[in-house]
Write a protein that holds these residues in place. Structure first.
Motif, short mmCIF file in Angstrom:
data_model
loop_
_atom_site.label_atom_id
_atom_site.label_comp_id
_atom_site.label_asym_id
_atom_site.label_seq_id
_atom_site.Cartn_x
_atom_site.Cartn_y
_atom_site.Cartn_z
N ASP A 103 60.70 92.43 33.32
CA ASP A 103 61.65 93.25 34.07
C ASP A 103 61.47 94.73 33.72
O ASP A 103 61.57 95.60 34.59
CB ASP A 103 63.09 92.82 33.77
N ASP A 104 61.20 95.00 32.45
CA ASP A 104 60.96 96.39 32.04
C ASP A 104 59.65 96.91 32.60
O ASP A 104 59.55 98.08 32.99
CB ASP A 104 60.96 96.49 30.51
N ARG A 107 60.40 97.83 36.01
CA ARG A 107 61.19 99.08 36.02
C ARG A 107 60.30 100.29 35.82
O ARG A 107 60.41 101.29 36.55
CB ARG A 107 62.25 99.02 34.91
N ASP A 111 59.10 103.74 38.30
CA ASP A 111 59.60 105.04 37.85
C ASP A 111 58.61 106.13 38.25
O ASP A 111 57.55 106.28 37.63
CB ASP A 111 59.81 105.02 36.34
#
Length: 217
Positions: A103-104, A107, A111
């Motif tokens: 999930d990171d 993310r 970005d």
């Protein structure tokens, strides 16, 4: 250059003009290399940070991460994005980044403030875990600084600045052996310059010899 993940690049964090280039005297009367002579951001970075000793774990992990993200890009690009990188990677705290999940990764890849490269993002996470593992052997700082050379270059022009060394190759190999990624010899030489392990300030530059690691020469 023999690494597929590390394009050849100048050791200093800028691109040198093709002609022989020595120190440039600025409007303030101070001598700097061409890459730090005009852009205010790069000039401030050169005057206050580049080449100064970094001996703490988090600081070294951040710089290893940013040097990896810089591969194939200009250092100015990374420097301008550094605040966004720090926000996205929780201040480059190794313990926090080591716990990142898919999930990171998603993310971070979404970005726009950072360099969105899947391999480099995953390398930063891999390297955080490797940093933690190194604590059992004395820690990242002692490990990296154990590869400091016995002498430093004394370049008078940008062309005389090395892009790698026997020590950077040895550090690269050793870090790979500890599970690190994106730590090729050229990237590691740039790290060594940035953290003061070698002094590649041009002879005549107002910054040469200011790190306290090497005498001015």
């Amino acid at each position: 250059m023999d690494r597929i993940d590390e394009p050849a690049a100048p050791a200093a964090p800028g691109t040198a003009p093709p002609a022989a280039t020595g120190a440039v005297i600025g409007a303030d009367g101070l001598a700097r290399p061409p890459w730090a002579a005009t852009d205010p951001l790069l000039r401030d970075y050169y005057d206050t940070e580049w080449g100064m000793p970094v001996r703490d774990e988090q600081g070294l992990y951040e710089r290893i991460s940013l040097e990896a993200f810089q591969a194939g890009l200009s250092w100015a690009t990374i420097l301008r994005k550094r605040p966004a990188f720090r926000a996205a990677f929780d201040g480059f705290d190794p313990d926090t980044v080591a716990r990142y999940t898919e999930d990171d990764v998603a993310r971070l890849m979404g970005d726009s403030g950072i360099v969105r490269n899947d391999r480099k993002v995953r390398a930063a996470i891999t390297n955080a875990r490797a940093v933690i593992a190194l604590r059992a052997e004395g820690g990242l700082a002692d490990f990296v600084w154990s590869f400091a050379p016995a002498a430093t270059p004394e370049p008078r022009t940008v062309e005389e600045v090395p892009t790698r060394s026997a020590e950077s190759a040895a550090l690269s190999k050793a870090l790979r052996g500890k599970g690190f990624a994106f730590v090729g010899p050229t990237t590691m030489f740039a790290l060594m310059e940035a953290i003061g392990m070698v002094d590649t300030h041009l002879v005549g530059s107002h910054r040469r010899g200011t790190s306290g690691v090497w005498a001015a020469g």
